[in-house]
Design a protein around this motif. Structure first.
Motif, PDB file in Angstrom:
ATOM      1  N   ASN A 396      19.663 -47.036   3.528  1.00 21.45           N
ATOM      2  CA  ASN A 396      20.399 -45.917   2.929  1.00 21.45           C
ATOM      3  C   ASN A 396      19.601 -44.618   2.954  1.00 21.45           C
ATOM      4  OD1 ASN A 396      22.509 -47.665   2.333  1.00 21.45           O
ATOM      5  ND2 ASN A 396      21.526 -48.293   0.424  1.00 21.45           N
ATOM      6  N   HIS A 397      18.490 -44.634   3.681  1.00 25.40           N
ATOM      7  CA  HIS A 397      17.672 -43.432   3.914  1.00 25.40           C
ATOM      8  C   HIS A 397      16.917 -42.941   2.677  1.00 25.40           C
ATOM      9  CE1 HIS A 397      19.774 -43.546   7.644  1.00 25.40           C
ATOM     10  NE2 HIS A 397      20.905 -43.582   6.978  1.00 25.40           N
ATOM     11  N   HIS A 398      16.838 -43.777   1.639  1.00 26.15           N
ATOM     12  CA  HIS A 398      16.067 -43.380   0.452  1.00 26.15           C
ATOM     13  C   HIS A 398      14.624 -43.857   0.620  1.00 26.15           C
ATOM     14  CE1 HIS A 398      19.358 -41.758  -1.945  1.00 26.15           C
ATOM     15  NE2 HIS A 398      20.100 -42.724  -1.446  1.00 26.15           N
ATOM     16  N   LEU A 399      13.926 -43.276   1.570  1.00 21.10           N
ATOM     17  CA  LEU A 399      12.577 -43.750   1.863  1.00 21.10           C
ATOM     18  C   LEU A 399      11.628 -43.438   0.709  1.00 21.10           C
ATOM     19  CD1 LEU A 399      12.200 -42.979   5.661  1.00 21.10           C
ATOM     20  CD2 LEU A 399      13.464 -44.745   4.503  1.00 21.10           C
ATOM     21  N   ASN A 400      11.907 -42.355   0.007  1.00 21.44           N
ATOM     22  CA  ASN A 400      11.085 -42.021  -1.173  1.00 21.44           C
ATOM     23  C   ASN A 400      11.171 -43.140  -2.213  1.00 21.44           C
ATOM     24  OD1 ASN A 400      13.817 -41.360  -1.555  1.00 21.44           O
ATOM     25  ND2 ASN A 400      13.371 -39.682  -2.975  1.00 21.44           N
ATOM     26  N   GLU A 401      12.380 -43.684  -2.380  1.00 26.04           N
ATOM     27  CA  GLU A 401      12.552 -44.762  -3.370  1.00 26.04           C
ATOM     28  C   GLU A 401      11.980 -46.087  -2.865  1.00 26.04           C
ATOM     29  OE1 GLU A 401      16.646 -44.840  -4.624  1.00 26.04           O
ATOM     30  OE2 GLU A 401      16.593 -42.711  -5.187  1.00 26.04           O
ATOM     31  N   ALA A 402      11.973 -46.271  -1.542  1.00 21.17           N
ATOM     32  CA  ALA A 402      11.319 -47.469  -0.987  1.00 21.17           C
ATOM     33  C   ALA A 402       9.837 -47.422  -1.359  1.00 21.17           C
ATOM     34  CB  ALA A 402      11.505 -47.521   0.523  1.00 21.17           C
ATOM     35  N   PHE A 403       9.253 -46.243  -1.258  1.00 26.62           N
ATOM     36  CA  PHE A 403       7.857 -46.075  -1.678  1.00 26.62           C
ATOM     37  C   PHE A 403       7.700 -46.314  -3.174  1.00 26.62           C
ATOM     38  CE2 PHE A 403       6.174 -43.781   2.147  1.00 26.62           C
ATOM     39  CZ  PHE A 403       4.992 -44.500   2.226  1.00 26.62           C
ATOM     40  N   ASP A 404       8.661 -45.864  -3.964  1.00 25.43           N
ATOM     41  CA  ASP A 404       8.581 -46.083  -5.416  1.00 25.43           C
ATOM     42  C   ASP A 404       8.454 -47.583  -5.714  1.00 25.43           C
ATOM     43  OD1 ASP A 404       8.845 -43.379  -5.785  1.00 25.43           O
ATOM     44  OD2 ASP A 404      10.950 -43.443  -6.409  1.00 25.43           O
ATOM     45  N   LEU A 405       9.228 -48.400  -4.989  1.00 28.19           N
ATOM     46  CA  LEU A 405       9.161 -49.857  -5.204  1.00 28.19           C
ATOM     47  C   LEU A 405       7.759 -50.381  -4.919  1.00 28.19           C
ATOM     48  CD1 LEU A 405      12.500 -51.270  -3.678  1.00 28.19           C
ATOM     49  CD2 LEU A 405      11.896 -51.000  -6.090  1.00 28.19           C
ATOM     50  N   ILE A 406       7.160 -49.898  -3.829  1.00 30.31           N
ATOM     51  CA  ILE A 406       5.797 -50.335  -3.497  1.00 30.31           C
ATOM     52  C   ILE A 406       4.824 -49.912  -4.598  1.00 30.31           C
ATOM     53  CG2 ILE A 406       3.873 -49.950  -1.908  1.00 30.31           C
ATOM     54  CD1 ILE A 406       5.924 -49.878   0.369  1.00 30.31           C
ATOM     55  N   PHE A 407       5.001 -48.707  -5.092  1.00 32.89           N
ATOM     56  CA  PHE A 407       4.081 -48.232  -6.131  1.00 32.89           C
ATOM     57  C   PHE A 407       4.291 -48.941  -7.467  1.00 32.89           C
ATOM     58  CE2 PHE A 407       0.948 -45.296  -4.643  1.00 32.89           C
ATOM     59  CZ  PHE A 407       1.345 -45.137  -3.321  1.00 32.89           C
ATOM     60  N   GLU A 408       5.482 -49.464  -7.684  1.00 33.93           N
ATOM     61  CA  GLU A 408       5.662 -50.326  -8.864  1.00 33.93           C
ATOM     62  C   GLU A 408       4.785 -51.566  -8.734  1.00 33.93           C
ATOM     63  OE1 GLU A 408       9.724 -51.560  -9.740  1.00 33.93           O
ATOM     64  OE2 GLU A 408      10.347 -49.441  -9.684  1.00 33.93           O
ATOM     65  N   HIS A 409       4.738 -52.129  -7.535  1.00 34.78           N
ATOM     66  CA  HIS A 409       3.899 -53.308  -7.305  1.00 34.78           C
ATOM     67  C   HIS A 409       2.415 -52.979  -7.411  1.00 34.78           C
ATOM     68  CE1 HIS A 409       7.063 -56.112  -6.540  1.00 34.78           C
ATOM     69  NE2 HIS A 409       7.628 -55.315  -5.647  1.00 34.78           N
ATOM     70  N   ILE A 410       2.039 -51.788  -6.966  1.00 34.14           N
ATOM     71  CA  ILE A 410       0.642 -51.360  -7.110  1.00 34.14           C
ATOM     72  C   ILE A 410       0.305 -51.258  -8.600  1.00 34.14           C
ATOM     73  CG2 ILE A 410      -0.964 -49.424  -6.741  1.00 34.14           C
ATOM     74  CD1 ILE A 410       0.588 -48.952  -4.040  1.00 34.14           C
ATOM     75  N   GLY A 411       1.220 -50.693  -9.373  1.00 34.69           N
ATOM     76  CA  GLY A 411       1.029 -50.577 -10.825  1.00 34.69           C
ATOM     77  C   GLY A 411       0.933 -51.950 -11.492  1.00 34.69           C
ATOM     78  N   LYS A 412       1.764 -52.884 -11.022  1.00 35.00           N
ATOM     79  CA  LYS A 412       1.727 -54.239 -11.587  1.00 35.00           C
ATOM     80  C   LYS A 412       0.383 -54.907 -11.304  1.00 35.00           C
ATOM     81  CE  LYS A 412       6.634 -55.339 -11.562  1.00 35.00           C
ATOM     82  NZ  LYS A 412       7.699 -55.843 -10.671  1.00 35.00           N
ATOM     83  N   GLY A 413      -0.149 -54.681 -10.102  1.00 36.72           N
ATOM     84  CA  GLY A 413      -1.463 -55.227  -9.740  1.00 36.72           C
ATOM     85  C   GLY A 413      -2.543 -54.682 -10.665  1.00 36.72           C
ATOM     86  N   ASP A 414      -2.507 -53.371 -10.896  1.00 36.19           N
ATOM     87  CA  ASP A 414      -3.486 -52.742 -11.793  1.00 36.19           C
ATOM     88  C   ASP A 414      -3.372 -53.318 -13.209  1.00 36.19           C
ATOM     89  OD1 ASP A 414      -4.636 -51.050  -9.903  1.00 36.19           O
ATOM     90  OD2 ASP A 414      -3.183 -49.438 -10.271  1.00 36.19           O
ATOM     91  N   ALA A 415      -2.125 -53.473 -13.675  1.00 34.32           N
ATOM     92  CA  ALA A 415      -1.899 -53.970 -15.034  1.00 34.32           C
ATOM     93  C   ALA A 415      -2.391 -55.418 -15.175  1.00 34.32           C
ATOM     94  CB  ALA A 415      -0.414 -53.882 -15.387  1.00 34.32           C
ATOM     95  N   TYR A 416      -2.192 -56.199 -14.129  1.00 37.55           N
ATOM     96  CA  TYR A 416      -2.621 -57.602 -14.151  1.00 37.55           C
ATOM     97  C   TYR A 416      -4.148 -57.690 -14.254  1.00 37.55           C
ATOM     98  CZ  TYR A 416      -2.800 -62.540 -12.700  1.00 37.55           C
ATOM     99  OH  TYR A 416      -3.016 -63.881 -12.633  1.00 37.55           O
ATOM    100  N   ILE A 417      -4.838 -56.812 -13.518  1.00 38.67           N
ATOM    101  CA  ILE A 417      -6.315 -56.787 -13.606  1.00 38.67           C
ATOM    102  C   ILE A 417      -6.728 -56.375 -15.020  1.00 38.67           C
ATOM    103  CG2 ILE A 417      -8.417 -55.642 -12.789  1.00 38.67           C
ATOM    104  CD1 ILE A 417      -7.061 -55.329 -10.047  1.00 38.67           C
TER     105      ILE A 417
END
Ligand SMILES: [Zn+2]
Length: 484
Positions: A396-417
């Motif tokens: 759907n061309h929302h590449l900015n939001e695709a990145f948001d999803l990845i950064f949610e996972h990056i945040g989850k990794g940080d929180a888990y540590i």
């Protein structure tokens, strides 16, 4: 590859062709990056892809510039075409063909589509008097002018009278209302409504040639040496000349006739891409474009980028300062897919540091440092399907939001540590606690692997570095260096 994926049509994706009278613009860099991600994503799901880009090289504006500089015209456009071609390396692009409108095969295609439209009765000659803006390579209506000047060039257009060929756009009033009435032929939807409203107001025929005495850097009109094709009529044909048309078989059949056709363009292109080009295709008996996606403009500090304001940020400036992968990130995440965006050097630095240096780069470094020090063997990881939500965002061309999803996972990794503090467990005297620490690190490595799989289409080299680090169980060299 599963059955469902195999049955998906081949994808044809193309950018517009930038005009080679200036170095590459950041707006074009964005457009070609979006095309690259669509192409990579489709290839990853097993589809055949043809990704087209190139350069628009005819027109009096270019001829005048070359003449002023005392340069050979072809040499002049060769130089600029090369500046655009170099973006392949600079932006990490995966295009399949780079079409130039001065290519002999393209000229043949432009003349062939002209003949087809002529045979269909859609081309006629008439005398015309109008206000012509050389900057725009177009006649202007009084209503287009501000204080008698072209608002884009701040120059008063010249009144000229000449005999030109015209394309009977008025023949396609009904067709275009029907075409633009189909949901999905334009993204975003509100821009489709805008185009439809424009057509409903009534269409006027448009001029598609110039007298050779006025325009002598272009493709000759077939069977009339006194006329040269209007640069837009010529350039629009690139979308099929790149596929080998007028040869009907091969790539043209596979990607245009039988594939899914997606064109990308800036918001100022609606009349050319969704109206003129679609009427030309219909007239020539060729299938219409399935979807045209229009992006907004990239401004800086609330103003249009312009040389006189000194706020032009070029793609090469970004590539030099941040590198290829970070440039992909900065444009694809921080430019809205449809609306205007605003970037400044300050904001770019801020996004780079907060999200790449301190975000992604830091997580990879922390996890892989623990893995390298405390795990004897590389963690075994398995490829899993890419999240459906992520794939949809890209489709759907929302590449900015695709990145948001990845950064949610990056945040989850940080929180888990943060929650589990594995670095403390790993230092424990108690073997059981150490094992627990190692299990957490292994989980984090698995999590990084998932992140890298999703990054693949957006930041392919970064994904590769992360995967290689996991495979060799070694912390990678600084992924994103600090900037001053
Ligand atoms: Zn103008």
């Amino acid at each position: 590859m599963n059955e469902a994926k195999k049955s998906e049509k081949p994808l044809y994706v193309t950018t517009t062709l930038p005009y080679v009278n200036a170095d590459p613009h950041i707006g074009f860099a964005y457009e070609v990056l979006v095309a690259d991600v669509l192409a990579r994503s489709a290839r990853a799901s097993g589809r055949e892809v043809f990704f087209n880009t190139g350069t628009d090289e005819h027109g009096q504006k270019i001829a005048r510039k070359a003449d002023e500089k005392g340069e050979d015209r072809q040499a002049y456009v060769d130089h600029y075409a090369n500046e655009f071609k170099k973006l392949r390396e600079g932006l990490g692009l995966s295009f399949d063909n780079f079409i130039r409108t001065t290519d002999a095969t393209h000229k043949l295609a432009a003349q062939t589509i002209w003949r087809r439209c002529l045979e269909a009765g859609d081309i006629y000659k008439k005398s015309y008097t109008g206000l012509y803006c050389v900057g725009c390579e177009a006649f202007k209506k009084e209503s287009d002018l501000v204080d008698g000047k072209c608002p884009d060039h701040n120059v008063a257009p010249e009144e000229i009278t000449e005999e030109n060929y015209f394309f009977k756009l008025s023949n396609y009033q009904t067709f275009l209302e029907e075409y633009l009435g189909r949901e999905g032929v334009i993204e975003p939807e509100w821009r489709r409504q805008e185009a439809l409203n424009f057509v409903r107001q009534g269409l006027e025929d448009f001029s598609i040639s110039r007298e050779e005495s006025r325009l002598d850097w272009g493709i000759p009109v077939p069977e009339d040496a006194t006329q040269v094709m209007y640069v837009w009529f010529d350039a629009l044909t690139n979308y099929i000349s790149t596929l080998g048309w007028p040869e009907e078989e091969g790539n043209f059949r596979k990607f245009w006739q039988e594939g899914e056709v997606i064109q990308l363009a800036g918001k100022d292109q609606v009349r050319f891409q969704s109206i003129m080009w679609q009427a030309m295709l219909k007239s020539a008996g060729i299938k219409n474009t399935e979807k045209i996606v229009y992006h907004g403009f990239i401004n800086s500090g609330g103003q249009k980028m312009s040389k006189s304001l000194g706020n032009v940020i070029s793609p090469y400036e970004l590539i030099t300062r941040y590198g290829t992968e970070a440039t992909r990130y900065l444009l694809l995440r921080h430019v809205h897919p449809f609306d205007d965006a605003d970037v400044t050097r300050e904001k770019l630095d801020e996004w780079y540091t907060a999200n790449l240096v301190n975000g992604l780069g830091n997580l990879v470094a922390r996890v892989m440092k623990m893995a390298e020090t405390h795990l004897k063997e590389p963690v075994t990881v398995n490829s899993e399907a890419i999240e459906e939500g992520f794939v949809d965002k890209i489709k759907n061309h929302h590449l900015n939001e695709a990145f948001d999803l990845i950064f949610e996972h990056i945040g989850k990794g940080d929180a888990y540590i943060q929650d589990t503090q594995p670095f403390k467990l790993l230092k424990s005297e108690d073997e059981k606690v150490q094992v627990e620490g190692r299990e957490i690190v292994a989980k984090l490595v698995g999590h990084l692997y998932r992140i890298s799989e999703h990054l693949e289409v957006l930041m392919p080299e970064t994904a590769k570095v992360i995967k290689e680090a996991i495979k060799t169980n070694k912390k990678p060299e600084n992924l994103f260096g600090r900037i001053d």
